[in-house]
Design an enzyme around this catalytic site. Sequence first.
Site, PDB file in Angstrom:
ATOM      1  N   CYS A 160       1.768   4.221  28.676  1.00 11.92           N
ATOM      2  CA  CYS A 160       1.106   3.091  28.023  1.00 11.92           C
ATOM      3  C   CYS A 160      -0.390   3.089  28.323  1.00 11.92           C
ATOM      4  O   CYS A 160      -0.801   2.978  29.484  1.00 11.92           O
ATOM      5  CB  CYS A 160       1.761   1.796  28.496  1.00 11.92           C
ATOM      6  N   CYS A 163      -1.613  -0.015  30.022  1.00 11.20           N
ATOM      7  CA  CYS A 163      -1.148  -0.052  31.416  1.00 11.20           C
ATOM      8  C   CYS A 163      -2.082   0.749  32.318  1.00 11.20           C
ATOM      9  O   CYS A 163      -2.344   0.361  33.464  1.00 11.20           O
ATOM     10  CB  CYS A 163       0.268   0.499  31.524  1.00 11.20           C
TER      11      CYS A 163
END
Length: 243
Positions: A160, A163
């Site tokens: 991600c 992230c």
Amino acid sequence: MKNLKIVLLALLVVFTGVVKAQSPALLSIEAFAAKLKQAKEPQILDARSAEEFVQNHIKDAVNVDAKATDYQQKLDGLDKNKPTFVYSIANGRSTVLSRELRAKGFTNVEELPGGLANWIGSGYPIISTTKKGVSLSKAQFNELAASSPLVLVDFGSRYCGACKKLVPVLDSLKANSAFAPKVISIEVYDNTNLAKELKVNVLPTLVLYKNGKEIWKKQGFSSTAQVEAVAEQAKTGLAASGK
């Protein structure tokens, strides 16, 4: 001059209409799932990397990675008139692919709102093809969440992009001796069942637990200052209660 303004306004209205036509509003996840289920011969396209696809994917999906050498070949092999459903981990790569498909003349393209993270967190099924890493049961997670008076849990994924932007924030919090909460990171790809149970449907998601109970939850990016402020409030309350 007045006529020129009218012409410019008319062009703006037309241009706005074109943009809206090219980027239609996303369905709700319930509507997306229902439409997918009812579709005849749907084309389900996974816009993530091959490594992500192997980890898990929606049943009958085909991996269409923009960085792969056979990307255009795969697009050329699709039927422009069949219902086409596109997703990635959130709505980054899937949005790019959806726009490209519409530009190529695909007549029925739907993008999964919130991506695979939302799909998993909302309890919809996936196909997992590889052995997972560390996978926690709900009981084990509850024990972790209560392992310190204050525990900050980061739900994210190594795949991600958003992230990854949160990693420096988490590193700075861990390095700060005044930051009271214990910091724990959970790889959602390895804990899909846990994500379903906790309804974690956006990556990253930060959750702060106080004595094992959730007291704060934030989806998406959070700055160091934001998290520190929340933790300080929780720490003050903890000290005042004498626990």
